[in-house]
Design an enzyme around this catalytic site. Structure first.
Site, PDB file in Angstrom:
ATOM      1  N   ASP A   1      50.779  52.762  35.851  1.00 21.60           N
ATOM      2  CA  ASP A   1      49.417  52.405  36.812  1.00 21.60           C
ATOM      3  C   ASP A   1      49.010  51.608  36.159  1.00 21.60           C
ATOM      4  OD1 ASP A   1      48.551  52.521  38.982  1.00 21.60           O
ATOM      5  OD2 ASP A   1      48.385  55.067  39.240  1.00 21.60           O
ATOM      6  N   GLY A   2      48.855  50.435  36.315  1.00 18.34           N
ATOM      7  CA  GLY A   2      48.012  49.264  36.407  1.00 18.34           C
ATOM      8  C   GLY A   2      47.174  48.583  37.201  1.00 18.34           C
ATOM      9  N   LYS A   3      48.048  48.802  38.792  1.00 18.13           N
ATOM     10  CA  LYS A   3      47.051  47.688  39.834  1.00 18.13           C
ATOM     11  C   LYS A   3      47.091  46.571  39.164  1.00 18.13           C
ATOM     12  CE  LYS A   3      45.949  51.762  41.988  1.00 18.13           C
ATOM     13  NZ  LYS A   3      46.367  52.572  41.183  1.00 18.13           N
ATOM     14  N   ARG A   4      48.137  45.725  38.626  1.00 19.28           N
ATOM     15  CA  ARG A   4      47.481  44.821  38.377  1.00 19.28           C
ATOM     16  C   ARG A   4      48.008  43.433  39.142  1.00 19.28           C
ATOM     17  NH1 ARG A   4      45.305  47.370  34.534  1.00 19.28           N
ATOM     18  NH2 ARG A   4      46.465  46.670  32.325  1.00 19.28           N
TER      19      ARG A   4
END
Length: 310
Positions: free
Chosen positions: A104-107
């Site tokens: 879960d990095g929401k890059r």
């Protein structure tokens, strides 16, 4: 296709849930922290080592009944290089126990910068004649609100490395509607984003009717879940907001198709901190996590029914 592996794990366990590993140091039992601090001091390394032991205990308890984990990168980045090593080691350990790993990095970026994010979290890096895998995720959460320039670099890496992505569509936070509910003509912004996921996913179609481009759709908005499931037949949902954020199993029931596929529901604090809610001995934190995961599975399966791949 990577999300096929996730769906096969969901069918095998009859459990469409993912355990979020978002480990604040306050969540870690005192005996684990004391052990780490005695060896490494009250340092970033000491904190990261405590979190790794905590995570491993959770994974050992959950891997036979929960198909996936979702470590949130920020909770590891806050401990610097030691924390990033713990993220890698957590991913590696979860995969060794047969679990699917969603980072879960929401890059969110474009061009060569997004190529770098994609290589780091989903691909490989060549150094001289050697090739390395920087991180061990099977899928990555990304922000698609920069448009196709931010997604196309990911699609190439996903195709080459058999990985998946989950694009923010209708998020679970209370203020999501400030932007996502606005309309362009008669269509909301979140529906536009969902439609783009369907389009992007055409390049990564899997064998169970869903593509490798999933969507993050919050459990806190059950009407929108139902709407998007109808309009996005090939897009698999990652569903945050269950439990601590207030959503129930009934709220997410519409995310699933007639075969019980279509989404995976996240719980982070509810599972990680179950021992605090139970009031049990902190040394039984993993047992409490197991019991909460079983309760969550049974509650959700009461609405989903049997999960079948075809």
């Amino acid at each position: 296709m990577s999300l096929d592996l996730l769906m096969e794990a969901i069918e095998r366990t009859q459990n469409p849930t993912v355990a979020g590993l978002d480990p604040k140091l306050d969540f870690v039992p005192e005996y684990i922290k004391e052990k780490a601090f005695n060896k490494y001091g009250e340092t970033l390394k000491g904190a990261a080592k405590a979190i790794l032991e905590y995570n491993k205990g959770l994974i050992d308890a959950l891997h036979e009944i929960v198909p996936a984990v979702k470590p949130q990168a920020a909770y590891y980045e806050m401990y610097g290089t030691a924390g990033m090593k713990t993220l890698y080691k957590t991913q590696e350990y979860a995969r060794s126990r047969g679990m699917y790993v969603i980072t879960d990095g929401k890059r969110n970026d474009i061009g060569t910068t997004m190529e770098a994010y994609a290589a780091a979290h989903l691909g490989k890096i060549k150094v001289g004649k050697e090739e390395y895998t920087p991180f061990m995720g099977d899928a990555l959460t990304v922000n698609g609100y920069l448009g196709s320039d931010g997604i196309n670099p990911l699609l190439k890496v996903c195709k080459e490395n058999d990985k998946g992505i989950f694009v923010l569509v209708k998020t679970s936070n209370p203020s999501s509607g400030e932007l996502q509910d606005l309309k362009i003509g008669d269509v909301t912004v979140y529906e536009h984003m969902g439609n783009m996921c369907e389009k992007w996913g055409q390049e990564l179609m899997g064998k169970y009717g869903y593509s490798g481009v999933g969507a993050v759709v919050g459990a806190t908005y059950p009407e929108q879940i139902a709407e998007l499931r109808e309009k996005l037949p090939h897009t698999f949902f990652l569903i945050p907001g269950y439990g601590a954020q207030g959503a129930s199993a009934k709220d997410i029931a519409a995310a699933f198709d007639k075969n019980g596929l279509g989404g995976i529901v996240n719980s982070s604090r509810g599972i990680m901190c179950a021992y605090k809610k139970e009031g049990c001995d902190e040394r039984d934190y993993a047992g409490a996590a197991f019991r909460e995961a079983m309760r969550m599975r049974d509650e959700i399966m009461g609405f989903v029914g049997e999960i079948k791949l075809s």
